[in-house]
Motif scaffolding. Structure first.
Motif, short mmCIF file in Angstrom:
data_model
loop_
_atom_site.label_atom_id
_atom_site.label_comp_id
_atom_site.label_asym_id
_atom_site.label_seq_id
_atom_site.Cartn_x
_atom_site.Cartn_y
_atom_site.Cartn_z
N ALA A 44 -11.44 -7.47 1.17
CA ALA A 44 -10.80 -5.73 2.14
C ALA A 44 -11.03 -5.63 2.52
O ALA A 44 -10.34 -4.77 3.79
CB ALA A 44 -11.98 -5.03 1.04
N THR B 137 -6.70 -1.36 -2.76
CA THR B 137 -6.86 -2.74 -2.37
C THR B 137 -7.18 -3.65 -3.25
O THR B 137 -7.15 -5.06 -2.65
CB THR B 137 -8.75 -1.90 -1.73
OG1 THR B 137 -8.27 -1.07 -0.52
CG2 THR B 137 -9.15 -2.80 -0.85
N ARG C 236 0.78 -1.33 -0.10
CA ARG C 236 0.07 -0.17 -0.30
C ARG C 236 0.54 1.56 0.06
O ARG C 236 0.36 2.11 -0.81
CB ARG C 236 -1.09 -0.06 1.00
CG ARG C 236 -1.71 1.76 1.50
CD ARG C 236 -2.90 2.00 0.42
NE ARG C 236 -3.68 1.05 1.14
CZ ARG C 236 -5.04 0.04 0.46
NH1 ARG C 236 -4.77 0.90 -0.81
NH2 ARG C 236 -5.73 -0.21 0.55
N ASN D 160 -8.11 -4.14 5.70
CA ASN D 160 -8.12 -2.57 5.65
C ASN D 160 -8.43 -3.14 8.15
O ASN D 160 -7.35 -1.60 8.80
CB ASN D 160 -9.40 -1.81 6.21
CG ASN D 160 -10.34 -1.50 4.54
OD1 ASN D 160 -8.74 -1.23 4.18
ND2 ASN D 160 -11.36 -1.87 4.10
#
Length: 185
Positions: free
Chosen positions: A157, A146, A139, A161
């Motif tokens: 996802a 994502t 990232r 996160n």
């Protein structure tokens, strides 16, 4: 195009690029070796539209992603040792004043320019569990989206996160323990 010539001309740059993204010397050496082999095999396809070093680093990126994919299948996920996250929030889910993030004394970019912060950041990232470190690297260093990260490391996802949230919380605590404190709001 010879491997020795490519390694002499571009070895340091390839090593530095791989070192920023990988924490294992064997993986770094393997990626560089695979990059050179792929370059030699694909040299007929190199049209010179980019610099030779840029082309090699492009190949190296894919070799590093292959390492991340392999690691994500091999390493079971373990959450890092952290304080209970609920200590940071009140019953309504708002930050408790004493645990709320503070503004940095300098901008992160100004701090990042300091060699000390960069060294501590590398160390803190190195302490993250494998999948969390891979997700954060993809990232923040590689700029992957994502869906790209989820596909690469095989997570949802939502899971990604959570991993990124915990990684960032861990990095913040690790940096604060090293003396990098924010300022009061």
């Amino acid at each position: 195009m010879q491997a020795d010539d490519l390694l002499t001309k571009h070895g340091d740059a390839l090593y530095a690029f791989a070192r920023q993204r990988l924490d294992n010397d064997d993986d770094i050496a393997d990626c560089i070796q695979e990059t050179l082999l792929a370059a030699i095999k694909g040299s007929a396809g190199f049209e010179g539209r980019s610099a030779e070093r840029t082309w090699l680093i492009g190949i190296l990126k894919f070799k590093i992603i292959d390492v991340f994919r392999r690691r994500s299948r091999e390493i079971p996920y373990e959450a890092p040792e952290m304080n209970d996250e609920s200590e940071s929030f009140d019953s309504h889910g708002h930050w408790q004043k004493q645990r709320a993030p503070r503004s940095w004394a300098k901008t992160p970019l100004e701090e990042l320019e300091g060699a000390e912060l960069a060294e501590h950041l590398k160390r803190c990232i190195g302490h993250l569990p494998g999948p969390m470190r891979i997700a954060l690297t993809l990232r923040e260093l590689e700029g992957f989206s994502t869906p790209e990260i989820c596909k690469t490391i095989g997570v949802t996802a939502t899971n990604l996160n959570v991993m990124l949230y915990r990684a960032r919380l861990h990095l913040r605590r690790c940096l604060e323990e090293a003396g990098f404190q924010g300022t009061e709001n």
